[in-house]
Scaffold this motif. Structure first.
Motif, PDB file in Angstrom:
ATOM      1  N   PRO A  89      34.046  32.899  53.269  1.00 50.38           N
ATOM      2  CA  PRO A  89      34.769  33.593  52.485  1.00 50.38           C
ATOM      3  C   PRO A  89      35.872  33.031  51.381  1.00 50.38           C
ATOM      4  CG  PRO A  89      34.403  35.609  53.952  1.00 50.38           C
ATOM      5  CD  PRO A  89      34.243  34.243  54.934  1.00 50.38           C
ATOM      6  N   VAL A  90      35.671  33.126  50.201  1.00 46.86           N
ATOM      7  CA  VAL A  90      36.148  32.280  49.534  1.00 46.86           C
ATOM      8  C   VAL A  90      36.640  33.526  48.393  1.00 46.86           C
ATOM      9  CG1 VAL A  90      36.936  30.638  47.120  1.00 46.86           C
ATOM     10  CG2 VAL A  90      35.271  30.356  49.483  1.00 46.86           C
ATOM     11  N   ARG A  91      38.152  34.420  48.341  1.00 43.13           N
ATOM     12  CA  ARG A  91      38.346  35.229  47.661  1.00 43.13           C
ATOM     13  C   ARG A  91      39.211  34.964  46.527  1.00 43.13           C
ATOM     14  NH1 ARG A  91      38.432  36.267  52.979  1.00 43.13           N
ATOM     15  NH2 ARG A  91      36.481  38.514  53.120  1.00 43.13           N
ATOM     16  N   ILE A  92      39.567  34.548  45.716  1.00 46.32           N
ATOM     17  CA  ILE A  92      39.970  34.311  44.171  1.00 46.32           C
ATOM     18  C   ILE A  92      40.312  35.258  43.909  1.00 46.32           C
ATOM     19  CG2 ILE A  92      40.052  33.101  42.398  1.00 46.32           C
ATOM     20  CD1 ILE A  92      37.816  31.009  43.211  1.00 46.32           C
ATOM     21  N   GLY A  93      41.260  35.822  43.694  1.00 43.21           N
ATOM     22  CA  GLY A  93      41.771  37.084  42.683  1.00 43.21           C
ATOM     23  C   GLY A  93      41.843  37.314  41.011  1.00 43.21           C
ATOM     24  N   ALA A  94      42.333  38.454  40.253  1.00 45.72           N
ATOM     25  CA  ALA A  94      42.371  38.208  39.191  1.00 45.72           C
ATOM     26  C   ALA A  94      43.200  36.826  38.814  1.00 45.72           C
ATOM     27  CB  ALA A  94      43.279  39.797  38.816  1.00 45.72           C
ATOM     28  N   ASN A  95      43.174  36.439  37.664  1.00 42.15           N
ATOM     29  CA  ASN A  95      43.989  35.884  35.925  1.00 42.15           C
ATOM     30  C   ASN A  95      44.273  34.572  37.999  1.00 42.15           C
ATOM     31  OD1 ASN A  95      43.655  37.783  34.394  1.00 42.15           O
ATOM     32  ND2 ASN A  95      45.043  38.725  35.282  1.00 42.15           N
ATOM     33  N   VAL A  96      43.231  33.967  37.620  1.00 37.55           N
ATOM     34  CA  VAL A  96      43.482  33.144  38.717  1.00 37.55           C
ATOM     35  C   VAL A  96      42.995  31.996  37.054  1.00 37.55           C
ATOM     36  CG1 VAL A  96      43.107  31.486  40.094  1.00 37.55           C
ATOM     37  CG2 VAL A  96      43.684  33.511  40.563  1.00 37.55           C
ATOM     38  N   GLY A 117      37.404  37.325  40.762  1.00 36.10           N
ATOM     39  CA  GLY A 117      38.578  38.325  40.171  1.00 36.10           C
ATOM     40  C   GLY A 117      38.210  38.660  38.666  1.00 36.10           C
ATOM     41  N   LYS A 118      38.897  39.397  38.598  1.00 37.71           N
ATOM     42  CA  LYS A 118      38.867  39.863  36.595  1.00 37.71           C
ATOM     43  C   LYS A 118      39.829  38.389  35.570  1.00 37.71           C
ATOM     44  CE  LYS A 118      39.631  43.343  33.106  1.00 37.71           C
ATOM     45  NZ  LYS A 118      40.028  44.451  32.966  1.00 37.71           N
ATOM     46  N   GLU A 154      30.870  37.857  44.097  1.00 41.30           N
ATOM     47  CA  GLU A 154      31.334  38.871  43.065  1.00 41.30           C
ATOM     48  C   GLU A 154      31.436  38.626  42.581  1.00 41.30           C
ATOM     49  OE1 GLU A 154      35.046  42.156  43.011  1.00 41.30           O
ATOM     50  OE2 GLU A 154      34.257  41.669  45.056  1.00 41.30           O
ATOM     51  N   LEU A 155      31.611  38.316  40.846  1.00 44.68           N
ATOM     52  CA  LEU A 155      32.351  37.736  39.194  1.00 44.68           C
ATOM     53  C   LEU A 155      32.493  38.932  38.676  1.00 44.68           C
ATOM     54  CD1 LEU A 155      31.761  34.709  37.856  1.00 44.68           C
ATOM     55  CD2 LEU A 155      29.742  36.191  36.563  1.00 44.68           C
ATOM     56  N   ALA A 156      33.143  39.771  38.892  1.00 46.75           N
ATOM     57  CA  ALA A 156      34.414  40.146  38.020  1.00 46.75           C
ATOM     58  C   ALA A 156      34.180  39.799  36.436  1.00 46.75           C
ATOM     59  CB  ALA A 156      35.678  40.719  38.647  1.00 46.75           C
ATOM     60  N   GLU A 157      34.848  40.912  35.613  1.00 50.73           N
ATOM     61  CA  GLU A 157      34.766  41.317  34.554  1.00 50.73           C
ATOM     62  C   GLU A 157      35.606  40.225  33.812  1.00 50.73           C
ATOM     63  OE1 GLU A 157      36.483  43.757  30.548  1.00 50.73           O
ATOM     64  OE2 GLU A 157      35.732  45.092  32.777  1.00 50.73           O
ATOM     65  N   GLY A 158      35.176  39.482  33.121  1.00 54.84           N
ATOM     66  CA  GLY A 158      35.816  37.814  32.249  1.00 54.84           C
ATOM     67  C   GLY A 158      36.075  36.912  33.258  1.00 54.84           C
ATOM     68  N   ALA A 159      35.512  36.947  34.289  1.00 59.88           N
ATOM     69  CA  ALA A 159      35.543  35.687  35.067  1.00 59.88           C
ATOM     70  C   ALA A 159      34.521  34.735  34.817  1.00 59.88           C
ATOM     71  CB  ALA A 159      35.070  36.681  36.318  1.00 59.88           C
ATOM     72  N   PHE A 160      34.753  33.026  34.820  1.00 61.01           N
ATOM     73  CA  PHE A 160      34.096  32.407  34.444  1.00 61.01           C
ATOM     74  C   PHE A 160      33.460  31.179  35.384  1.00 61.01           C
ATOM     75  CE2 PHE A 160      31.928  29.327  31.766  1.00 61.01           C
ATOM     76  CZ  PHE A 160      30.559  29.781  31.127  1.00 61.01           C
ATOM     77  N   ILE A 161      33.221  30.770  34.793  1.00 63.17           N
ATOM     78  CA  ILE A 161      32.734  28.606  35.957  1.00 63.17           C
ATOM     79  C   ILE A 161      32.747  28.291  34.729  1.00 63.17           C
ATOM     80  CG2 ILE A 161      32.320  27.567  37.462  1.00 63.17           C
ATOM     81  CD1 ILE A 161      31.849  30.491  39.463  1.00 63.17           C
ATOM     82  N   CYS A 162      32.992  26.955  34.286  1.00 55.63           N
ATOM     83  CA  CYS A 162      32.694  26.222  33.902  1.00 55.63           C
ATOM     84  C   CYS A 162      31.290  25.234  34.163  1.00 55.63           C
ATOM     85  CB  CYS A 162      33.408  25.504  33.001  1.00 55.63           C
ATOM     86  SG  CYS A 162      34.538  26.525  31.664  1.00 55.63           S
ATOM     87  N   PRO A 163      30.358  24.718  34.041  1.00 49.82           N
ATOM     88  CA  PRO A 163      29.243  23.808  34.673  1.00 49.82           C
ATOM     89  C   PRO A 163      29.868  22.341  34.440  1.00 49.82           C
ATOM     90  CG  PRO A 163      28.735  24.546  32.610  1.00 49.82           C
ATOM     91  CD  PRO A 163      29.719  25.087  32.834  1.00 49.82           C
TER      92      PRO A 163
END
Length: 187
Positions: free
Chosen positions: A91-98, A75-76, A53-62
């Motif tokens: 599962p690894v659950r990462i919330g919003a604005n982390v 999360g968002k 799950e990749l919520a709106e505005g979430a990003f991972i840098c390579p």
């Protein structure tokens, strides 16, 4: 019950099982493509295929590394900086604005402590949860089964071995809670 089903259920499983090896190889192909992609649009498409799950505005840098990918939810508005490694056997659950700093490692998998069982590939996976508005400093390590509470801060280089309460600030190896009136060291 298959080894995959055992893994997801946090029961002991054979980490060398062919079914798991196949999924890990497919995931590695995806994250290698993501890590080589030059365009942000292509990266976003690959991330959507890679993580659960990749919520709106979430990003991972390579560069980014993971075991299965499909067990990660981001999360968002959350951001994971470069060099992250997530062993998402559970599962690894990462919330919003982390915000997660560079070179952070999140582990859900733990090998057996008995040498013979470990050599035989016995492993257990426990979920990791990072609640909303958390900041994790660069180089921190989160161990299997922990929860980081809402708005907590994990100092750079900390090794988190147990749950962190909401709003707490933790530092060190093993991470310990700073007293409320203590000045926060550079995170």
């Amino acid at each position: 019950m298959s080894d995959y089903q055992k893994m997801i259920a946090s029961q002991p499983y054979d980490c060398m099982a062919p079914e798991l090896d196949l999924i890990r190889r497919e995931t590695a192909r995806l994250y290698r493509r993501f890590n080589k992609a030059d365009e942000e649009e292509e990266q976003q498409i690959l991330l959507q295929a890679l993580v659960g799950e990749l919520a709106e505005g979430a990003f991972i840098c390579p560069p980014f590394y993971c075991t299965y990918g499909r067990h990660i939810s981001l999360g968002k508005g959350s951001y994971i900086n470069m060099g992250a490694t997530i062993l998402d056997n559970a599962p690894v659950r990462i919330g919003a604005n982390v915000m997660i700093g560079p070179n952070v490692q999140i582990y859900t998998a733990a090998h057996a402590l008995d040498a013979e069982a470990r050599i035989d590939g016995v492993e257990t996976a426990l979920p990791v949860t990072i609640e909303d508005r958390v900041w994790i400093g660069g180089g921190a390590i989160l161990l299997p089964g922990i929860t980081i509470g809402r708005e907590a801060i994990v100092g750079a280089g900390s090794v988190v071995t147990k749950d962190v309460p909401a709003g707490a600030r933790v530092v060190g190896n093993p991470a310990r809670i700073l007293p409320a009136k203590a000045k926060t060291p550079s995170l």
